[in-house]
Design a protein around this motif. Sequence first.
Motif, PDB file in Angstrom:
ATOM      1  N   ALA A 299       0.837  -1.191   0.000  1.00 60.15           N
ATOM      2  CA  ALA A 299       0.000   0.000   0.000  1.00 60.15           C
ATOM      3  C   ALA A 299       0.877   1.247   0.000  1.00 60.15           C
ATOM      4  CB  ALA A 299      -0.907  -0.007   1.223  1.00 60.15           C
ATOM      5  N   GLY A 300       0.314   2.341  -0.455  1.00 63.06           N
ATOM      6  CA  GLY A 300       1.034   3.603  -0.439  1.00 63.06           C
ATOM      7  C   GLY A 300       2.038   3.717  -1.563  1.00 63.06           C
ATOM      8  N   LEU A 301       2.839   4.742  -1.496  1.00 67.11           N
ATOM      9  CA  LEU A 301       3.848   4.985  -2.525  1.00 67.11           C
ATOM     10  C   LEU A 301       4.828   3.813  -2.607  1.00 67.11           C
ATOM     11  CD1 LEU A 301       4.729   8.770  -2.124  1.00 67.11           C
ATOM     12  CD2 LEU A 301       3.804   7.649  -4.151  1.00 67.11           C
ATOM     13  N   THR A 302       5.177   3.469  -3.821  1.00 65.85           N
ATOM     14  CA  THR A 302       6.028   2.309  -4.059  1.00 65.85           C
ATOM     15  C   THR A 302       7.018   2.616  -5.173  1.00 65.85           C
ATOM     16  OG1 THR A 302       4.171   0.859  -3.473  1.00 65.85           O
ATOM     17  CG2 THR A 302       6.014  -0.165  -4.625  1.00 65.85           C
ATOM     18  N   ALA A 303       8.212   2.072  -5.080  1.00 64.83           N
ATOM     19  CA  ALA A 303       9.200   2.130  -6.161  1.00 64.83           C
ATOM     20  C   ALA A 303       9.403   0.718  -6.682  1.00 64.83           C
ATOM     21  CB  ALA A 303      10.514   2.712  -5.679  1.00 64.83           C
ATOM     22  N   ILE A 304       9.355   0.565  -8.006  1.00 66.02           N
ATOM     23  CA  ILE A 304       9.439  -0.762  -8.605  1.00 66.02           C
ATOM     24  C   ILE A 304      10.573  -0.781  -9.615  1.00 66.02           C
ATOM     25  CG2 ILE A 304       8.224  -2.530  -9.921  1.00 66.02           C
ATOM     26  CD1 ILE A 304       5.610  -1.353  -8.891  1.00 66.02           C
ATOM     27  N   THR A 305      11.438  -1.779  -9.504  1.00 68.05           N
ATOM     28  CA  THR A 305      12.528  -1.977 -10.459  1.00 68.05           C
ATOM     29  C   THR A 305      12.246  -3.220 -11.290  1.00 68.05           C
ATOM     30  OG1 THR A 305      14.131  -0.965  -8.962  1.00 68.05           O
ATOM     31  CG2 THR A 305      15.009  -2.328 -10.737  1.00 68.05           C
ATOM     32  N   GLY A 306      12.409  -3.097 -12.577  1.00 64.10           N
ATOM     33  CA  GLY A 306      12.192  -4.230 -13.484  1.00 64.10           C
ATOM     34  C   GLY A 306      12.782  -3.903 -14.835  1.00 64.10           C
ATOM     35  N   TYR A 307      12.457  -4.719 -15.833  1.00 62.96           N
ATOM     36  CA  TYR A 307      12.939  -4.412 -17.177  1.00 62.96           C
ATOM     37  C   TYR A 307      11.761  -4.114 -18.082  1.00 62.96           C
ATOM     38  CZ  TYR A 307      11.933  -9.365 -18.151  1.00 62.96           C
ATOM     39  OH  TYR A 307      11.327 -10.588 -18.281  1.00 62.96           O
ATOM     40  N   MET A 308      12.015  -3.242 -19.058  1.00 62.29           N
ATOM     41  CA  MET A 308      10.965  -2.778 -19.949  1.00 62.29           C
ATOM     42  C   MET A 308      10.814  -3.738 -21.122  1.00 62.29           C
ATOM     43  SD  MET A 308       8.673  -0.474 -20.308  1.00 62.29           S
ATOM     44  CE  MET A 308       9.265   0.743 -19.130  1.00 62.29           C
ATOM     45  N   THR A 309       9.593  -4.176 -21.346  1.00 62.90           N
ATOM     46  CA  THR A 309       9.306  -5.055 -22.457  1.00 62.90           C
ATOM     47  C   THR A 309       8.132  -4.481 -23.245  1.00 62.90           C
ATOM     48  OG1 THR A 309       8.785  -7.351 -23.089  1.00 62.90           O
ATOM     49  CG2 THR A 309       7.812  -6.525 -21.050  1.00 62.90           C
ATOM     50  N   GLN A 310       7.585  -5.286 -24.144  1.00 58.41           N
ATOM     51  CA  GLN A 310       6.523  -4.816 -25.027  1.00 58.41           C
ATOM     52  C   GLN A 310       5.671  -6.004 -25.428  1.00 58.41           C
ATOM     53  OE1 GLN A 310       7.971  -3.079 -28.687  1.00 58.41           O
ATOM     54  NE2 GLN A 310       6.131  -1.866 -29.033  1.00 58.41           N
ATOM     55  N   TYR A 311       4.381  -5.768 -25.592  1.00 55.40           N
ATOM     56  CA  TYR A 311       3.509  -6.824 -26.114  1.00 55.40           C
ATOM     57  C   TYR A 311       2.583  -6.202 -27.146  1.00 55.40           C
ATOM     58  CZ  TYR A 311       0.478 -10.861 -26.461  1.00 55.40           C
ATOM     59  OH  TYR A 311      -0.227 -11.938 -26.943  1.00 55.40           O
ATOM     60  N   LYS A 312       2.944  -6.389 -28.417  1.00 60.73           N
ATOM     61  CA  LYS A 312       2.177  -5.867 -29.548  1.00 60.73           C
ATOM     62  C   LYS A 312       2.265  -6.910 -30.640  1.00 60.73           C
ATOM     63  CE  LYS A 312       0.186  -2.264 -31.742  1.00 60.73           C
ATOM     64  NZ  LYS A 312       0.182  -2.652 -33.146  1.00 60.73           N
ATOM     65  N   THR A 313       1.132  -7.503 -31.002  1.00 59.50           N
ATOM     66  CA  THR A 313       1.156  -8.675 -31.886  1.00 59.50           C
ATOM     67  C   THR A 313       1.239  -8.336 -33.371  1.00 59.50           C
ATOM     68  OG1 THR A 313      -1.267  -8.745 -31.853  1.00 59.50           O
ATOM     69  CG2 THR A 313      -0.095 -10.077 -30.213  1.00 59.50           C
ATOM     70  N   ALA A 314       1.083  -7.079 -33.750  1.00 61.34           N
ATOM     71  CA  ALA A 314       1.133  -6.719 -35.166  1.00 61.34           C
ATOM     72  C   ALA A 314       1.777  -5.349 -35.325  1.00 61.34           C
ATOM     73  CB  ALA A 314      -0.269  -6.708 -35.776  1.00 61.34           C
ATOM     74  N   ALA A 315       2.422  -5.158 -36.472  1.00 59.34           N
ATOM     75  CA  ALA A 315       3.048  -3.866 -36.765  1.00 59.34           C
ATOM     76  C   ALA A 315       1.963  -2.796 -36.978  1.00 59.34           C
ATOM     77  CB  ALA A 315       3.929  -4.004 -38.003  1.00 59.34           C
ATOM     78  N   PRO A 316       2.286  -1.527 -36.702  1.00 58.07           N
ATOM     79  CA  PRO A 316       3.576  -1.031 -36.213  1.00 58.07           C
ATOM     80  C   PRO A 316       3.737  -1.273 -34.716  1.00 58.07           C
ATOM     81  CG  PRO A 316       2.035   0.786 -36.449  1.00 58.07           C
ATOM     82  CD  PRO A 316       1.331  -0.430 -36.986  1.00 58.07           C
ATOM     83  N   TYR A 317       4.970  -1.544 -34.318  1.00 55.87           N
ATOM     84  CA  TYR A 317       5.263  -1.861 -32.917  1.00 55.87           C
ATOM     85  C   TYR A 317       5.612  -0.578 -32.166  1.00 55.87           C
ATOM     86  CZ  TYR A 317       5.529  -6.426 -35.136  1.00 55.87           C
ATOM     87  OH  TYR A 317       5.238  -7.550 -35.865  1.00 55.87           O
ATOM     88  N   THR A 318       4.600   0.264 -32.008  1.00 59.51           N
ATOM     89  CA  THR A 318       4.826   1.594 -31.458  1.00 59.51           C
ATOM     90  C   THR A 318       4.125   1.814 -30.122  1.00 59.51           C
ATOM     91  OG1 THR A 318       2.968   2.383 -32.814  1.00 59.51           O
ATOM     92  CG2 THR A 318       5.199   2.641 -33.715  1.00 59.51           C
ATOM     93  N   ASN A 319       3.543   0.771 -29.542  1.00 58.46           N
ATOM     94  CA  ASN A 319       2.934   0.885 -28.219  1.00 58.46           C
ATOM     95  C   ASN A 319       2.918  -0.495 -27.577  1.00 58.46           C
ATOM     96  OD1 ASN A 319       0.666  -0.469 -29.394  1.00 58.46           O
ATOM     97  ND2 ASN A 319      -0.153   1.508 -30.046  1.00 58.46           N
ATOM     98  N   GLY A 320       2.176  -0.661 -26.509  1.00 56.90           N
ATOM     99  CA  GLY A 320       2.134  -1.946 -25.829  1.00 56.90           C
ATOM    100  C   GLY A 320       3.292  -2.173 -24.870  1.00 56.90           C
ATOM    101  N   TYR A 321       3.979  -1.109 -24.496  1.00 52.28           N
ATOM    102  CA  TYR A 321       5.099  -1.260 -23.563  1.00 52.28           C
ATOM    103  C   TYR A 321       4.568  -1.600 -22.165  1.00 52.28           C
ATOM    104  CZ  TYR A 321       7.538   1.081 -27.350  1.00 52.28           C
ATOM    105  OH  TYR A 321       8.040   1.409 -28.580  1.00 52.28           O
TER     106      TYR A 321
END
Length: 372
Positions: A299-321
């Motif tokens: 609960a409350g403010l949180t800091a999260i560390t991870g890696y950035m990925t993407q899920y977009k099944t068709a071009a253009p691959y310009t969103n879905g991060y």
Amino acid sequence: MLFRSVGIDNFSLSFTNIPVGVVPVAVTSGIGTNNVFTGDSVTLSVGVSGTAPFSNQWYYPDLNSPIGGANAASYAQTLITPSQAGNYYVIVSNNGGLSSVTNKGVLNVTTRIPISTNIAYLRTLQDPVNYAPYDTTNLYTVVGTVISRTNMTTPANASFWIEDTNSLAGIDVFVAGSTDLRPNVGDRIQVTGPLGIYSGVLELNLNSLNPTHVVTSLGSGFPLPVAKTFLFSSATNVSLMESNIEGSLVIVPDVYLPGGGVSNFISSSTLQMTNLSGQIFPLFIDSRLTDVIGQPIPAGLTAITGYMTQYKTAAPYTNGYELIVTAYSQIQPGLPLGSPTLNIQLSGANVVLTWSDASFNLQSATNVVGPY
């Protein structure tokens, strides 16, 4: 008197008591010369005319060496090695062998020389419209530190994420058919393979059976790259996301998670993180993150560390991060990186709130989990 000359090369004809009406078999398109690279696939084929049905037998490297089971009009091979180069023959006959023809072809195999570079350069090899790699043929060799903490694909394959040591860029490494390649977080890895794309994610796309695709461990226990602070507003800057953010270790400071304090993390679920400006961004809880699944959402403010990925099944691959957290220990409740100091003062009958960073906005809610 009229004379004509005819040249015949690379095949022989044989006719023996051919019944009337049976057209002898003849080559219309030969095997020819085929040039491939190590690890490629190739299909050798021959076209013939005459009275069907035809029977075929392929030979390598000479006519004394029939290839078992190679009895079609074409002969396909995958993951070619230099040892498969040389002469190939096919004998085609018709009508029970009453006529036949032999055709010869050549397979040349060349080994590509890998291009040694860095991950940041690989991320420039994407077209600026669809953001898909335009070079999936050349082999590239890069070195990076593993930032993911488990195998991020099915058990029959391997997938892990690496980032270069100067935190310029990261990338997914996918190895098809690998069941024993499971590097640990902090391992230094050298990877040689071609580029590919999966659901918008740029990756080094390897096959464990391809001798030119290589993963080499350079040691373990290396410090992780410094996590980049990710601002939700950057998600619409596709050029920045693709060149510098996707594939990298990032930290999102000062966010709230839905269900904080009352719910647990659920496998294969997406939670919308909300920052202090009211912007949202997805956090994906992958089914393989057993360290996270079932743990309480802070609960409350949180800091999260991870890696950035993407899920977009068709071009253009310009969103879905989306962000994938690396471990439950990387979800830190309390006052995380970037939180301003909040001052509360009584001025007469009024309560005055001030804070140290003018870029932050004051929001309120009757419930700690919002809405704000």
